[in-house]
Design an enzyme around this catalytic site. Structure first.
Site, short mmCIF file in Angstrom:
data_model
loop_
_atom_site.label_atom_id
_atom_site.label_comp_id
_atom_site.label_asym_id
_atom_site.label_seq_id
_atom_site.Cartn_x
_atom_site.Cartn_y
_atom_site.Cartn_z
CG ASP A 1 -9.22 2.57 -0.47
OD1 ASP A 1 -9.12 1.38 -0.41
OD2 ASP A 1 -8.67 3.50 0.18
CG ASP B 1 -2.47 0.87 1.20
OD1 ASP B 1 -2.29 1.54 0.15
OD2 ASP B 1 -3.08 0.52 2.33
#
Ligand code: DGJ
Length: 717
Positions: free
Chosen positions: A524, A454
């Site tokens: 997301d 990430d």
């Protein structure tokens, strides 16, 4: 050209080869336009299509590169020396790149040019991949002189198209709504998309197209451009006074400069260029095929990707081994193949304010260690994946206590936090070494199968503490080189670990990342309706196997919307399927439905992940109410179409879904029914979607009008 530099003749559909194309290089004298020489007044750089233009010698358009010599002069004249032709395509050393390891699918042309004053050499590299209609371009500058020069600008590719009758099609957005299609007509002047975030960004993706105004998904001329790079980029089209369109693709020259010392080279990232006259579906497919063969790690490129369950939206930071094992056990019974432990397993990270950089396990959450959890998961014959955010540091961390200087920050300036965290200086070898060691330990001890890498903030106060004042503009590129170096070391040391890249969702969804990490977390936003748009937009530039797509809980955490479980599955199938919810909380009916979804996906996984993708109804071009697409397998014996409709209308028109890419002469049954339909019938006449198609036999059987799947299976008489 007459001055020894390279001109551009033609770029587009294949035409016959001739020794010269005089009609494509017409010279017409325009008064008051600077010429190359007194005795050659019709050689006026501004009016000529250039191959890799410099600035300052009469071409006033934005150049492909610019060099400042040690005396301050910014004039360059790169003249032709020689060329070489070789079979295949070698990988670049420090950058992600295309490749043809077997030397049988590409040919590389390298043209050497030289500036006689500075003694700098320029290699322009072109690799032609005729089977996918892709050309890869890059440039390399090498200083053969005795003085350091500064490269102020070094783009990867330039094309001067002879007219401006194109639409610029870009994929723009923001966090949680990435890659929304925007189509605008080219006009006089500059139009560009770019990033200065040291990431390719949520806001603008480096992929873009130039299409004729009448071009659609199915017909017409279109060029596709992309860059194999994850940092600051520039994609620019300049329409000049004569409607010539200059396309530049490469590292963003703002926030860039590179000191080119004697005997040193600078290699630009590679630009990807593709063309077809058969519409954007064809362009997406040929670029996708190219990436799978010549960009993505061959170990994974064609391998079916595991169905995973990720605990992020299920638990956020609130978990321990027992809680996770309940999810793992439930997942196992439903047929899920991998458990991914997301953020929060290390240091004492119970919220996002702490512990980044401390890549050792949190003893509160895992008193028996992480290997214990890993062993239990592996004992279930499931794979184990783990989240890292390697590039980041929290002030509240042991790493910061020990190495405050490893954090990026400008001297005497307050640092700007992003998601309460700061960024490590990836240009420093000791930082990359530390991360490699720390991550390797965890990978080895847990026998890790997968890493979600990430990156949750962009960089501010960019400053390299180990760089000199005149090297500071090298920092954004050096940062990305450090990221690539760490990736490279990890995939070399652990070749069987599958990487998925992520940057607050799709903030680094680019080809640089895809070279190391074959798939990326698309967004997301896990809301099924939003995902239809995100995945539709993403499909223009990237194939389905690159898109992580998860079913999450409702009401959705990002939008609050409630969508049926079926719709959530129907959207997530068209990527690398995962689940991101607490399945222990599902009712037994829901569990059964998930189980069926997984069985169904496994049956058609290859088709979903690797089938040819056809966009059918474009929500960015219609009123947004209907979205549909289909995947078709290689021999066209099987296809699955999906049609999603957001709002229902009473007494609707007779709506038909028309397939694409089928074999016109083959006969297919729909959803395992008995009636047979010819491929041409399904493509041209289509099938009713407002009426029941009769009895269907698996999870796609639903009266849910909002989301329907049509499975076509070849059935001969
Ligand atoms: C952002 C990612 O996109 C999410 O999936 C999740 O991993 C969080 N970061 C964790 O902090």
């Amino acid at each position: 050209m007459e001055n020894g530099e390279l001109g551009q003749v033609y770029f587009g559909s294949k035409i016959h080869r001739k020794s010269a194309y005089d009609n494509l290089v017409i010279r017409e004298e325009h008064t008051a336009t600077p010429a190359w020489k007194m005795d050659q007044p019709d050689f006026q750089p501004e009016l000529i299509k250039q191959e890799y233009a410099s600035f300052g010698k009469g071409d006033f358009r934005y150049p492909a590169f610019q060099i400042t010599a040690d005396n301050g002069s910014r004039i360059s004249e790169f003249t032709f020396e020689k060329y070489t032709l070789t079979a295949g395509k070698k990988r670049l050393a420090a950058l992600p790149s295309s490749f043809d390891d077997t030397n049988d699918d590409a040919e590389t042309l390298t043209i050497l040019l030289k500036d006689k004053v500075t003694k700098i050499e320029l290699d322009l590299s072109y690799t032609v991949f005729p089977n996918q209609d892709v050309i890869i371009r890059s440039s390399q500058f090498t200083n053969r002189g005795t003085q350091t020069a500064v490269l102020n600008r070094a783009l990867s590719s330039q094309i001067d198209l002879p007219d401006a009758n194109y639409d610029f099609i870009q994929f723009s957005g923001s966090w949680a709504r990435e890659r929304q299609m925007v189509r605008t007509q080219l006009r006089s002047g500059i139009q560009n998309i770019s990033s200065l975030r040291t990431a390719s960004s949520h806001q603008q993706n480096p992929f873009f197209m130039l299409a004729r105004p009448q071009t659609t998904d199915d017909h017409g001329e279109v060029f596709g451009f992309n860059l194999i790079y994850s940092g600051n980029f520039l994609d620019q089209v300049e329409v000049d006074q004569y409607d010539v369109s200059r396309i530049l693709v490469g590292i963003n020259p703002a926030e860039f400069a590179w000191n080119l010392a004697p005997n040193e080279s600078f290699q630009t990232p590679e630009a990807v260029i593709s063309y077809t006259d058969q519409g954007m579906n064809q362009l997406s497919q040929q670029m996708g095929a190219f990436y799978m063969q010549h960009l993505v790690n061959p170990h994974f490129a064609k391998q079916e990707r595991p169905i995973l369950i990720n605990n992020w939206e299920a638990t956020y930071f609130d978990f321990n081994e027992d809680k996770l094992m309940k999810i793992v056990n439930a997942a196992k019974t439903l047929g899920i193949e991998m458990f991914v432990l997301d953020d929060g397993w290390f240091g004492h990270r119970n919220d996002d304010k702490t512990s980044l950089g401390d890549w050792f396990v949190d003893p509160q959450k895992f008193p028996n260690g992480l290997a214990h959890l890993a062993d239990r998961i592996h004992a279930q014959k499931m794979q184990f994946g783990l989240w890292f955010e390697p590039e980041m540091i929290s002030i509240d961390s042991e790493l910061y206590q020990n190495h405050p200087d490893w954090m990026i920050g400008a001297p005497n300036r307050q640092l700007s936090p992003g998601r309460n965290q700061f960024v490590l200086d990836m240009s420093r070898t000791e930082v990359v070494d530390y991360l490699f060691e720390a991550m390797s330990k965890i990978i080895t001890s847990t026998k890790l199968d997968y890493i979600k890498w990430d990156m949750n903030r962009n960089i501010t106060e960019m400053f390299g503490a180990s760089l000199a004042a005149n090297e500071q503009l090298e920092m954004p590129h050096r940062y990305i080189l450090g990221v690539y170096q760490l990736y490279n070391r990890l995939i070399t040391a652990f070749p069987s670990v599958l990487f998925e890249s992520c940057a607050s969702g799709g903030g680094r969804f680019d080809l640089g990342m895809m070279y190391y990490a074959p798939q990326a977390w698309t967004s997301d936003d896990t809301d099924a309706v939003e995902r239809m748009h995100v995945q539709f937009g993403t499909s223009y530039g990237y194939p389905q196997s690159m898109m992580g797509a998860h079913v999450s809980a409702v009401p959705n955490d990002q939008t609050g919307r409630i969508t049926p479980l079926k719709t959530r599955g129907d959207v997530a199938y068209f990527g690398d399927l995962g689940y991101e919810l607490d399945i222990t909380k599902l009712s037994s009916t829901e569990k059964e439905a998930v189980k069926q979804q997984i069985t169904f996906y496994k049956k058609y996984r290859r088709l979903f992940q690797f089938g040819n993708f056809y966009r059918l109804d474009n929500p960015f071009e219609n009123d947004g109410n209907v979205i549909s697409w289909a995947v078709v397998n290689k021999d066209k014996s099987c296809a699955i179409g999906a049609r999603y409709q957001l709002l229902n209308h009473p007494n609707p028109a007779y709506i038909r879904l028309r397939f694409k890419g089928l074999d016109p002469a083959k006969k297919y049954v729909i959803n395992h029914g008995t009636e047979k339909f010819y491929g041409d019938e399904l493509m041209h006449a289509g099938i009713f979607v407002t009426r029941s198609l009769g009895k269907t036999m698996d999870v796609t059987d639903s009266s849910d009008f909002n989301s329907r799947l049509f499975i076509l299976t070849q059935k001969d008489d």
